[in-house]
Design a protein around this motif. Structure first.
Motif, PDB file in Angstrom:
ATOM      1  N   LEU A 173      46.423 -47.851  42.491  1.00 57.37           N
ATOM      2  CA  LEU A 173      45.522 -46.711  42.303  1.00 57.37           C
ATOM      3  C   LEU A 173      44.054 -47.105  42.171  1.00 57.37           C
ATOM      4  CD1 LEU A 173      47.508 -44.570  39.703  1.00 57.37           C
ATOM      5  CD2 LEU A 173      47.172 -44.078  42.134  1.00 57.37           C
ATOM      6  N   ARG A 174      43.758 -48.377  42.035  1.00 55.82           N
ATOM      7  CA  ARG A 174      42.394 -48.817  41.701  1.00 55.82           C
ATOM      8  C   ARG A 174      41.327 -48.318  42.669  1.00 55.82           C
ATOM      9  NH1 ARG A 174      43.857 -54.878  39.845  1.00 55.82           N
ATOM     10  NH2 ARG A 174      44.842 -54.230  37.911  1.00 55.82           N
ATOM     11  N   ARG A 175      41.542 -48.454  43.937  1.00 50.86           N
ATOM     12  CA  ARG A 175      40.529 -48.037  44.911  1.00 50.86           C
ATOM     13  C   ARG A 175      40.301 -46.528  44.835  1.00 50.86           C
ATOM     14  NH1 ARG A 175      40.327 -49.204  51.397  1.00 50.86           N
ATOM     15  NH2 ARG A 175      38.286 -48.266  51.697  1.00 50.86           N
ATOM     16  N   PHE A 176      41.382 -45.757  44.778  1.00 50.38           N
ATOM     17  CA  PHE A 176      41.275 -44.306  44.691  1.00 50.38           C
ATOM     18  C   PHE A 176      40.534 -43.898  43.413  1.00 50.38           C
ATOM     19  CE2 PHE A 176      43.003 -40.276  43.072  1.00 50.38           C
ATOM     20  CZ  PHE A 176      42.603 -39.425  44.082  1.00 50.38           C
ATOM     21  N   VAL A 177      40.910 -44.494  42.275  1.00 51.24           N
ATOM     22  CA  VAL A 177      40.285 -44.150  40.995  1.00 51.24           C
ATOM     23  C   VAL A 177      38.808 -44.509  41.011  1.00 51.24           C
ATOM     24  CG1 VAL A 177      40.252 -44.739  38.535  1.00 51.24           C
ATOM     25  CG2 VAL A 177      42.425 -44.253  39.674  1.00 51.24           C
ATOM     26  N   ARG A 178      38.468 -45.683  41.501  1.00 50.04           N
ATOM     27  CA  ARG A 178      37.063 -46.123  41.561  1.00 50.04           C
ATOM     28  C   ARG A 178      36.253 -45.185  42.443  1.00 50.04           C
ATOM     29  NH1 ARG A 178      32.164 -47.305  42.267  1.00 50.04           N
ATOM     30  NH2 ARG A 178      31.304 -49.380  42.195  1.00 50.04           N
ATOM     31  N   THR A 179      36.777 -44.839  43.606  1.00 48.98           N
ATOM     32  CA  THR A 179      36.075 -43.943  44.532  1.00 48.98           C
ATOM     33  C   THR A 179      35.877 -42.572  43.916  1.00 48.98           C
ATOM     34  OG1 THR A 179      36.972 -45.142  46.426  1.00 48.98           O
ATOM     35  CG2 THR A 179      36.179 -42.912  46.842  1.00 48.98           C
ATOM     36  N   GLN A 180      36.925 -42.027  43.294  1.00 54.64           N
ATOM     37  CA  GLN A 180      36.825 -40.707  42.660  1.00 54.64           C
ATOM     38  C   GLN A 180      35.829 -40.728  41.505  1.00 54.64           C
ATOM     39  OE1 GLN A 180      38.217 -37.629  43.438  1.00 54.64           O
ATOM     40  NE2 GLN A 180      38.697 -38.689  45.325  1.00 54.64           N
ATOM     41  N   ALA A 181      35.893 -41.738  40.647  1.00 48.84           N
ATOM     42  CA  ALA A 181      34.998 -41.820  39.495  1.00 48.84           C
ATOM     43  C   ALA A 181      33.537 -41.930  39.930  1.00 48.84           C
ATOM     44  CB  ALA A 181      35.381 -42.992  38.599  1.00 48.84           C
ATOM     45  N   ALA A 182      33.269 -42.725  40.949  1.00 53.27           N
ATOM     46  CA  ALA A 182      31.892 -42.867  41.439  1.00 53.27           C
ATOM     47  C   ALA A 182      31.401 -41.570  42.065  1.00 53.27           C
ATOM     48  CB  ALA A 182      31.816 -44.019  42.436  1.00 53.27           C
ATOM     49  N   SER A 183      32.266 -40.893  42.795  1.00 50.03           N
ATOM     50  CA  SER A 183      31.899 -39.615  43.410  1.00 50.03           C
ATOM     51  C   SER A 183      31.613 -38.560  42.344  1.00 50.03           C
ATOM     52  CB  SER A 183      33.032 -39.149  44.331  1.00 50.03           C
ATOM     53  OG  SER A 183      32.753 -37.872  44.850  1.00 50.03           O
ATOM     54  N   VAL A 184      32.455 -38.500  41.335  1.00 52.04           N
ATOM     55  CA  VAL A 184      32.251 -37.549  40.238  1.00 52.04           C
ATOM     56  C   VAL A 184      30.950 -37.860  39.510  1.00 52.04           C
ATOM     57  CG1 VAL A 184      33.141 -36.860  37.969  1.00 52.04           C
ATOM     58  CG2 VAL A 184      34.675 -36.952  39.938  1.00 52.04           C
ATOM     59  N   GLN A 185      30.662 -39.123  39.293  1.00 48.67           N
ATOM     60  CA  GLN A 185      29.433 -39.530  38.615  1.00 48.67           C
ATOM     61  C   GLN A 185      28.200 -39.043  39.378  1.00 48.67           C
ATOM     62  OE1 GLN A 185      28.383 -43.757  38.655  1.00 48.67           O
ATOM     63  NE2 GLN A 185      28.134 -43.639  36.432  1.00 48.67           N
ATOM     64  N   GLN A 186      28.185 -39.189  40.677  1.00 53.10           N
ATOM     65  CA  GLN A 186      27.057 -38.744  41.494  1.00 53.10           C
ATOM     66  C   GLN A 186      26.935 -37.217  41.472  1.00 53.10           C
ATOM     67  OE1 GLN A 186      24.748 -40.807  43.034  1.00 53.10           O
ATOM     68  NE2 GLN A 186      25.825 -42.340  41.839  1.00 53.10           N
ATOM     69  N   HIS A 187      28.066 -36.527  41.570  1.00 51.44           N
ATOM     70  CA  HIS A 187      28.056 -35.064  41.513  1.00 51.44           C
ATOM     71  C   HIS A 187      27.538 -34.589  40.159  1.00 51.44           C
ATOM     72  CE1 HIS A 187      29.401 -30.913  42.214  1.00 51.44           C
ATOM     73  NE2 HIS A 187      29.666 -30.937  40.915  1.00 51.44           N
TER      74      HIS A 187
END
Length: 143
Positions: free
Chosen positions: A117-131
């Motif tokens: 899950l690491r790649r998915f979680v990292r991508t989602q967390a970074a996207s949420v942070q920018q939003h």
């Protein structure tokens, strides 16, 4: 995994802090969060359940996450510890500092997740942070 994002919001520190320490503010502030429930004090912290919605084409999955948020009004710092199903954990530390243009915001996120899950979680967390940065800036301009 840990990463940080800094930005400036044209609003006073106290206003941003008051907005960010209220769990209900995260509906829409975090694009995945569609509901917040079970808000309750736990010592000096606030515990609640945030419901994230993931859309997969016509299907969606509601992911209840447990959040414990601790604020420090004297330093304008908020730390959120998140526990999500699937052994995913996230700690967000937001530090607000007065700036000439309003408030400097620094959000540092540390996440752990199982290997698959690491790649998915990292991508989602970074996207949420920018939003979240863009939405917080927008919200403070319209008030």
């Amino acid at each position: 995994m840990e990463f940080a994002h800094s930005f400036t919001v044209a609003a006073p520190v106290d206003r941003l802090y008051a907005h960010l320490i209220d769990p209900r503010s995260y509906i829409g502030l975090s694009p995945l969060v569609v509901a917040v429930r079970e808000i309750r004090p736990v010592g000096a912290a606030i515990a609640y359940v945030a419901v994230e919605r993931f859309d997969f084409g016509p299907f969606h999955w509601n992911n209840p996450i447990r959040v414990t948020m601790t604020g420090a009004p004297d330093t304008h710092t908020i730390v959120s510890d998140v526990r999500s199903p699937g052994f995913v954990t996230l700690t967000s530390r937001v530090t607000l500092t007065p700036a000439v243009e309003g408030t400097s915001v620094v959000e540092t996120i540390a996440v752990t997740a199982p290997l698959g899950l690491r790649r998915f979680v990292r991508t989602q967390a970074a996207s949420v942070q920018q939003h979240r940065a863009a939405e917080l800036t927008r919200r403070m301009q319209t008030r």
